[in-house]
Write a protein that holds these residues in place. Structure first.
Motif, PDB file in Angstrom:
ATOM      1  N   ARG A 159       5.847  -9.224  10.112  1.00 15.82           N
ATOM      2  CA  ARG A 159       6.015  -8.565  11.401  1.00 15.82           C
ATOM      3  C   ARG A 159       6.057  -9.628  12.498  1.00 15.82           C
ATOM      4  NH1 ARG A 159       1.798  -3.559  11.585  1.00 15.82           N
ATOM      5  NH2 ARG A 159       3.172  -2.976  13.316  1.00 15.82           N
ATOM      6  N   PRO A 160       6.759  -9.374  13.597  1.00 20.92           N
ATOM      7  CA  PRO A 160       6.833 -10.370  14.676  1.00 20.92           C
ATOM      8  C   PRO A 160       5.468 -10.821  15.174  1.00 20.92           C
ATOM      9  CG  PRO A 160       8.433  -8.629  15.044  1.00 20.92           C
ATOM     10  CD  PRO A 160       7.596  -8.194  13.880  1.00 20.92           C
ATOM     11  N   SER A 161       4.504  -9.904  15.174  1.00 20.24           N
ATOM     12  CA  SER A 161       3.163 -10.226  15.661  1.00 20.24           C
ATOM     13  C   SER A 161       2.312 -10.934  14.618  1.00 20.24           C
ATOM     14  CB  SER A 161       2.451  -8.933  16.081  1.00 20.24           C
ATOM     15  OG  SER A 161       2.291  -8.072  14.960  1.00 20.24           O
ATOM     16  N   GLY A 162       2.780 -10.968  13.370  1.00 15.84           N
ATOM     17  CA  GLY A 162       1.987 -11.557  12.299  1.00 15.84           C
ATOM     18  C   GLY A 162       0.978 -10.605  11.694  1.00 15.84           C
ATOM     19  N   ARG A 163       0.956  -9.332  12.168  1.00 15.21           N
ATOM     20  CA  ARG A 163      -0.001  -8.361  11.643  1.00 15.21           C
ATOM     21  C   ARG A 163       0.383  -7.904  10.239  1.00 15.21           C
ATOM     22  NH1 ARG A 163       0.224  -3.450  15.014  1.00 15.21           N
ATOM     23  NH2 ARG A 163       2.120  -4.250  15.983  1.00 15.21           N
ATOM     24  N   ALA A 164      -0.627  -7.453   9.491  1.00 11.98           N
ATOM     25  CA  ALA A 164      -0.365  -6.791   8.224  1.00 11.98           C
ATOM     26  C   ALA A 164       0.330  -5.465   8.494  1.00 11.98           C
ATOM     27  CB  ALA A 164      -1.667  -6.571   7.463  1.00 11.98           C
ATOM     28  N   PHE A 165       1.001  -4.924   7.478  1.00 14.15           N
ATOM     29  CA  PHE A 165       1.788  -3.701   7.676  1.00 14.15           C
ATOM     30  C   PHE A 165       0.928  -2.526   8.104  1.00 14.15           C
ATOM     31  CE2 PHE A 165       0.170  -2.968   3.466  1.00 14.15           C
ATOM     32  CZ  PHE A 165       0.137  -1.594   3.312  1.00 14.15           C
ATOM     33  N   ASP A 166      -0.357  -2.535   7.734  1.00 14.01           N
ATOM     34  CA  ASP A 166      -1.238  -1.416   8.056  1.00 14.01           C
ATOM     35  C   ASP A 166      -2.276  -1.767   9.114  1.00 14.01           C
ATOM     36  OD1 ASP A 166      -2.749  -3.164   6.552  1.00 14.01           O
ATOM     37  OD2 ASP A 166      -3.597  -1.616   5.236  1.00 14.01           O
ATOM     38  N   GLN A 167      -1.964  -2.750   9.936  1.00 13.59           N
ATOM     39  CA  GLN A 167      -2.934  -3.252  10.921  1.00 13.59           C
ATOM     40  C   GLN A 167      -2.573  -2.796  12.329  1.00 13.59           C
ATOM     41  OE1 GLN A 167      -3.268  -7.519  10.866  1.00 13.59           O
ATOM     42  NE2 GLN A 167      -4.923  -7.579  12.373  1.00 13.59           N
ATOM     43  N   LEU A 168      -3.567  -2.230  13.023  1.00 14.14           N
ATOM     44  CA  LEU A 168      -3.405  -1.896  14.437  1.00 14.14           C
ATOM     45  C   LEU A 168      -3.314  -3.155  15.275  1.00 14.14           C
ATOM     46  CD1 LEU A 168      -6.185   0.843  14.800  1.00 14.14           C
ATOM     47  CD2 LEU A 168      -3.724   1.282  14.871  1.00 14.14           C
ATOM     48  N   ARG A 169      -2.733  -3.026  16.454  1.00 15.78           N
ATOM     49  CA  ARG A 169      -2.873  -4.085  17.447  1.00 15.78           C
ATOM     50  C   ARG A 169      -4.346  -4.160  17.866  1.00 15.78           C
ATOM     51  NH1 ARG A 169       1.662  -1.960  21.590  1.00 15.78           N
ATOM     52  NH2 ARG A 169       0.997   0.023  20.666  1.00 15.78           N
ATOM     53  N   PRO A 170      -4.783  -5.254  18.490  1.00 14.24           N
ATOM     54  CA  PRO A 170      -6.154  -5.265  19.023  1.00 14.24           C
ATOM     55  C   PRO A 170      -6.330  -4.121  20.010  1.00 14.24           C
ATOM     56  CG  PRO A 170      -5.218  -7.477  19.038  1.00 14.24           C
ATOM     57  CD  PRO A 170      -4.093  -6.542  18.693  1.00 14.24           C
ATOM     58  N   VAL A 171      -7.332  -3.288  19.789  1.00 15.03           N
ATOM     59  CA  VAL A 171      -7.555  -2.089  20.607  1.00 15.03           C
ATOM     60  C   VAL A 171      -8.901  -2.196  21.303  1.00 15.03           C
ATOM     61  CG1 VAL A 171      -7.841   0.423  20.600  1.00 15.03           C
ATOM     62  CG2 VAL A 171      -6.158  -0.644  19.074  1.00 15.03           C
ATOM     63  N   SER A 172      -8.917  -1.887  22.597  1.00 13.80           N
ATOM     64  CA  SER A 172     -10.184  -1.767  23.323  1.00 13.80           C
ATOM     65  C   SER A 172     -10.136  -0.519  24.189  1.00 13.80           C
ATOM     66  CB  SER A 172     -10.465  -3.005  24.184  1.00 13.80           C
ATOM     67  OG  SER A 172      -9.572  -3.083  25.266  1.00 13.80           O
ATOM     68  N   LEU A 173     -11.291   0.131  24.313  1.00 11.88           N
ATOM     69  CA  LEU A 173     -11.430   1.333  25.121  1.00 11.88           C
ATOM     70  C   LEU A 173     -12.595   1.113  26.066  1.00 11.88           C
ATOM     71  CD1 LEU A 173     -11.080   3.896  22.189  1.00 11.88           C
ATOM     72  CD2 LEU A 173      -9.312   3.309  23.855  1.00 11.88           C
ATOM     73  N   GLU A 174     -12.271   0.775  27.299  1.00 12.53           N
ATOM     74  CA  GLU A 174     -13.300   0.466  28.301  1.00 12.53           C
ATOM     75  C   GLU A 174     -13.543   1.705  29.160  1.00 12.53           C
ATOM     76  OE1 GLU A 174     -14.093  -2.652  32.026  1.00 12.53           O
ATOM     77  OE2 GLU A 174     -12.256  -2.793  30.832  1.00 12.53           O
ATOM     78  N   ILE A 175     -14.778   2.157  29.191  1.00 13.97           N
ATOM     79  CA  ILE A 175     -15.093   3.403  29.897  1.00 13.97           C
ATOM     80  C   ILE A 175     -15.639   3.130  31.300  1.00 13.97           C
ATOM     81  CG2 ILE A 175     -15.535   4.582  27.718  1.00 13.97           C
ATOM     82  CD1 ILE A 175     -18.553   4.494  28.461  1.00 13.97           C
ATOM     83  N   ASP A 176     -15.651   4.178  32.118  1.00 11.02           N
ATOM     84  CA  ASP A 176     -16.220   4.150  33.473  1.00 11.02           C
ATOM     85  C   ASP A 176     -15.602   3.049  34.323  1.00 11.02           C
ATOM     86  OD1 ASP A 176     -17.912   6.249  32.734  1.00 11.02           O
ATOM     87  OD2 ASP A 176     -19.476   4.880  32.053  1.00 11.02           O
TER      88      ASP A 176
END
Length: 239
Positions: A2-19
């Motif tokens: 993949r262009p990003s170098g991720r595995a086929f079943d790998q999400l992008r880096p995800v963060s969920l910042e609240i408030d």
């Protein structure tokens, strides 16, 4: 590869910042790689006229992209005087998805408006918006409990969304823009925390794809949503 170098079943880096917004009853900044969406939930003590006296509340959503969310500036839709069909379709999708996991009778005479504003786009803005919108909605309901307006969180399930698609003939999870723009097929899956289907959107971009490929894309999405729900729970501080 993949262009990003991720595995086929790998999400992008995800963060969920609240408030992240001091005024909104609930807010979440959802980052899926280089796609960043600010989600805010606003509680109103009124409902649309057509639902008044029905014994139900309402949850709705609005979606928009900031002018420089992409590589080139786009005019604000307010300046054009109308929304694009894409914007209207996405915000309806977000609203439908949130309502699917909300007990509307439990929020009688209340309306929650969830605004999803794309700060930066690199593919998957609607799936990031839905994932962040659920967190913002949960926080808004928690605020209503703190105020003594509700007794319990009126959600009947968890909710997240992710894309998957065929890139160079290979099923991959969570497409970024480079993959999405070259994919032979792509799909958006809105699922509950236990894998039930809320909405599916799938398109063959090059040629029709097989049922087997669809099942592979669905399996990837279920894996991805499972990981996203874990991140949502961690952001919300729930088990």
């Amino acid at each position: 590869m993949r262009p990003s170098g991720r595995a086929f079943d790998q999400l992008r880096p995800v963060s969920l910042e609240i408030d992240v917004n001091k005024y909104a009853e609930g807010s979440c900044l959802a980052r899926f790689g280089d796609t960043h969406v600010l989600c805010t939930a606003t509680v109103e003590q009124r409902v649309p006229a057509w639902i008044r006296d029905s014994g139900r509340g309402w949850v709705t959503a609005e979606y928009g992209m900031l002018p420089r969310a992409t590589s080139e500036r786009t005019d604000r839709e307010a300046a054009r005087g109308r929304q694009t069909g894409r914007t209207s379709e996405i915000q309806r999708l977000i609203g439908r998805s949130l309502r699917a996991v909300t007990d509307l009778k439990a929020i009688c005479d209340l309306q929650v408006r969830v605004d999803c504003d794309v700060i930066q786009a690199d593919g998957g803005t609607r799936t990031a918006a839905i994932t962040g919108a659920y967190v913002a909605l949960y926080l808004a309901f928690k605020r209503l409990i703190d105020l003594g307006i509700l007794d319990a969180i009126p959600l009947i399930g968890e909710l997240a969304a992710v894309s998957s698609g065929l890139y160079k003939g290979m099923p991959v999870l969570d497409l970024d823009y480079e993959e999405d723009s070259a994919a032979e097929a792509d799909a958006n899956f809105v699922l509950t925390g236990n894998g039930e289907i809320v909405e599916l959107q799938g398109t063959a971009e090059d040629k029709p794809f097989s049922e087997q490929h669809f099942l592979e894309l669905f399996a990837l999405a279920r894996k991805g949503v499972g990981e996203l729900v874990v991140l949502q729970r961690a952001a919300l501080g729930i088990g």
